[in-house]
Design an enzyme around this catalytic site. Structure first.
Site, short mmCIF file in Angstrom:
data_model
loop_
_atom_site.label_atom_id
_atom_site.label_comp_id
_atom_site.label_asym_id
_atom_site.label_seq_id
_atom_site.Cartn_x
_atom_site.Cartn_y
_atom_site.Cartn_z
N GLU A 56 36.00 38.98 38.73
CA GLU A 56 36.50 37.79 38.02
C GLU A 56 36.36 38.06 36.53
OE1 GLU A 56 34.50 34.04 38.73
OE2 GLU A 56 36.06 32.96 37.65
N CYS A 261 36.28 30.89 39.69
CA CYS A 261 36.82 29.70 39.03
C CYS A 261 38.08 30.01 38.24
CB CYS A 261 35.76 29.08 38.13
SG CYS A 261 34.44 28.32 39.09
N ASN A 388 39.33 28.31 46.17
CA ASN A 388 38.05 28.89 45.75
C ASN A 388 37.00 27.79 45.70
OD1 ASN A 388 36.17 30.85 44.44
ND2 ASN A 388 36.34 29.37 42.76
N GLU A 389 36.13 27.78 46.60
CA GLU A 389 35.00 26.84 46.70
C GLU A 389 35.39 25.43 46.26
OE1 GLU A 389 31.73 28.56 44.27
OE2 GLU A 389 32.37 27.26 42.63
#
Ligand code: AHR
Length: 668
Positions: A56, A261, A388-389
């Site tokens: 990331e 994120c 994503n989460e």
């Protein structure tokens, strides 16, 4: 028939040796255990993609991390949206010499591309007395260059009709000395690209790039770039070689990208759009980074796919599930935002187009863009992460279902990975699992950032999982720290993943990279500055597991002859890879673990094996880590390799706080 052969384990310290080295040790400083390896019982398959990496762009992992570009804000697209103090002219400085007069400003009329609206105007009102107007760029914390290596400079520029339009480029060292310079050919009135290879006359860790003009008039400039010619696998617009090599040395089976994120972004407008990241650099649509800096997107989807292929890893792109990060706009607390339903048709098409971009023929609409970038062959995408989460809300569920069903209908061969929230338990985890079950999502992404003790207490977690449900991708995982204890607790947990290879299909430590001085998240796997790379102890654990992965887990049991005290643990996993039998033994105690290993079954074994031992003081941290103490700077904890004699029954002494990996060959 069992054959009882003795052998001496070279390189693994014997308790007697250890007592000699440490006279205060007693016999009680040695624990003992035995491991039965049931080669005669059926082995359990392990996913060939179990161990991979998570990339990331946080902590400067991409721009002046893995991406080799050396100029910062070369596109003049920085803004206060990235970081409150930044503007289009951040990291550029105007200087004039010998009475010259001029200015530096930003314009956006007639840009190089609508996606990249800003460009700079260098204006020389008067050259003074043989003077010049110049702008300089310090790169990212300085530009590190090496004597004799080639750095490819390029720029887009134009001039006004009726003016001369000349530009010179040079690299200036930290002490103000000229390292190299070049005059660019005369600038045209239309945007055009100009190039100059630069070869510095000496090393400099903190150089800057200077662009100057010595004639009256205006020069319009954009996409100012300086890239080392030597990149990983010599790819143009490539990756920083030492960092990419450190990653490749892990031997990951897959690379997850672009986040985290960053993938679902800070509000709907900041959702990572893969189409904005491909094609010529000057046409890419740059973005703020949710971690409060900028994404030049020079490292975009094509480069990610190429890197995966170069290191023999499967690509695992993760796309937003039509919702942004629930921590979006933290200050104003707007939380998760959803793409309006009337735009979800177009967004769904973007998701499907990515699969065509990766796998479609070169004659297809999106496959042709891959081919135009130099890769007519498909990239053979097989996994796609959606979400994503995310907080498992009704907005999320509605959008995920649309995307999941579209992929399942059009590309049933693609394994979609769903998401079950940011934690290994709690509301989103429970709701996410239930939702995945209702839709029969083949795999879900679990996230787990915890203390080492949590890992040790949960070594049996996946033993309890229902084998009929979705498979697990443990996609973000780390214990909170880079000490030997953290790394070994992770190793202990990873042995439990190998033993549960029928449930856990994929796993990645997160985050991967972190630039010293820009650490947004701690801990990380690899730290770096402009010139050096510092793998953490955790890195070496990952490397030992990835390079000793297996395709089958052999039933085995470790039995301690006594009991270890609270917070201590010893675990083992035994896997097969072809004819190799690999034992991973973790000793998380301050005592040597004298371990008797017995191989049950008829297979014979080659008497010489490979052995790796990673051991250190439980609190030790490798140099480079921002929390490492200066006085340990010289000592790097990394695996020590040796060969050793093995047999159907043998003993090893696993040092205190260690991971021991033994790779043996079974004979037919
Ligand atoms: O790995 C760092 C961050 O942790 C990721 O961006 C996010 O998915 C998680 O919260």
């Amino acid at each position: 028939m069992k054959c009882h052969l003795q052998f001496r384990l070279r390189n693994v310290v014997s308790p007697a040796d250890e007592r000699t080295m440490n006279p205060s040790m007693t016999a009680q400083d040695v624990d003992s255990a035995h491991i039965e390896v049931q080669l005669d019982l059926p082995a359990k398959p392990i996913s060939p993609d179990l161990f991979g990496i998570f990339f990331e762009d946080l902590s400067y992992a991409a721009d002046r991390g893995l991406y080799a570009e050396l100029v910062q804000n070369g596109s003049f697209e920085y803004s206060s949206a990235d970081c409150p103090d930044w503007s289009a002219l951040s990291f550029w400085q105007l200087t004039t010499a010998n009475g010259a007069k001029g200015s530096l400003s930003i314009q956006d009329a007639n840009p190089l591309n609508a996606n990249n609206p800003n460009y700079a105007v260098i204006r020389c009102d008067s050259p003074g007395n043989n003077g010049e107007v110049a702008i300089s760029n310090p790169g990212f914390d300085g530009i590190a260059v090496k004597k004799g290596e080639t750095y490819d400079f390029s720029i887009f520029a134009r001039r006004r009709p009726g003016e001369t339009g000349s530009l010179q480029v040079r690299l200036i060292g930290a002490e103000g000395d000229l390292l190299v310079s070049a005059d660019l050919p005369s600038i045209s009135t239309e945007w055009a690209k100009y190039k100059a290879p630069l070869v510095p006359a000496k090393d400099d860790a903190n150089a800057r790039l200077v662009l100057s003009t010595a004639v009256r008039g205006m020069v319009f400039v954009d996409m100012v770039s300086l890239c080392p010619r030597k990149t990983f696998r010599d790819r143009p617009n490539g990756l920083r070689a030492d960092l990419a090599e450190t990653i490749a040395a892990l031997k990951p089976r897959f690379v997850r990208f672009p986040g985290g994120c960053v993938a679902h972004g800070d509000g709907v407008k900041n959702i990572y759009r893969w189409k904005d990241t491909i094609g010529p650099l000057e046409q890419r649509k740059q973005q703020k980074n949710i971690w409060r800096y900028h994404q030049s997107l020079g490292l975009g989807y094509f480069e990610y796919f190429q890197f995966c292929e170069d290191i023999g890893a499967t690509a695992v792109p993760v796309l937003a599930a039509g919702v942004s990060c629930q921590n979006s706009d933290f200050a104003r607390g707007t939380g998760q935002q959803c793409i309006p339903m009337e735009q979800m048709g177009a967004y769904t098409q973007d998701v499907l187009d990515l699969i065509e971009y990766a796998n479609g023929p070169a004659s297809s609409v999106w496959g042709s863009k891959r081919a135009a970038a130099g890769h007519p062959e498909p990239f053979r995408l097989k996994y796609l992460g959606i979400g994503n989460e995310d907080a498992i809300t009704s907005g999320f569920k509605e959008r995920f279902k649309m995307l999941f069903e579209a992929v399942r209908t059009h590309y049933p061969e693609i394994t979609v990975i769903g998401t079950v929230g940011p934690n290994p338990s709690g509301r989103d985890y429970d709701e996410g699992w239930k939702f995945a079950g209702d839709l029969s999502v083949p795999m879900v992404d679990e996230h787990c950032y915890v203390q080492p003790d949590w890992l040790l207490k949960n070594l049996g977690r996946y033993d309890q999982y229902d084998r009929s449900k979705s498979k697990v991708y443990l996609g973000e995982f780390a214990s909170w720290g880079n000490t030997v204890r953290n790394a070994l607790a992770e190793a202990a947990y990873m042995t439990s993943l190998e033993r549960n290879g029928d449930v856990v299909h994929m796993f990645s430590y997160a985050p991967l990279l972190s630039k010293i001085g820009h650490v947004h998240w701690y801990p990380d796997l690899i730290y770096f500055n402009n010139a050096e790379v510092f793998p953490s102890v955790n890195y070496y654990v990952q490397q030992l597991f990835m390079s000793n992965a297996g395709t089958q887990c052999v039933p085995s049991e470790l039995k301690l002859d006594g009991t270890l005290s609270e917070g201590r643990a010893a675990t083992v996993s035994v896997v097969r890879s072809g004819n190799d039998l690999i034992v991973k033994l973790v000793n998380l105690a301050p005592t040597v673990l004298r371990t008797q290993i017995q191989l049950a079954g008829d297979e014979r074994i080659e008497p010489e094996a490979h052995c790796w031992v990673l051991a250190g003081d439980e609190k030790q941290i490798n140099p480079g880590d921002p929390r490492a103490k200066a006085n340990v700077a010289e000592q790097v904890i990394k695996p020590v390799t040796s060969s050793l004699k093995v047999a159907r029954e043998f003993s090893v002494n696993a040092p205190a706080f260690s991971l021991t990996v033994i790779r043996m060959k079974l004979l037919k």
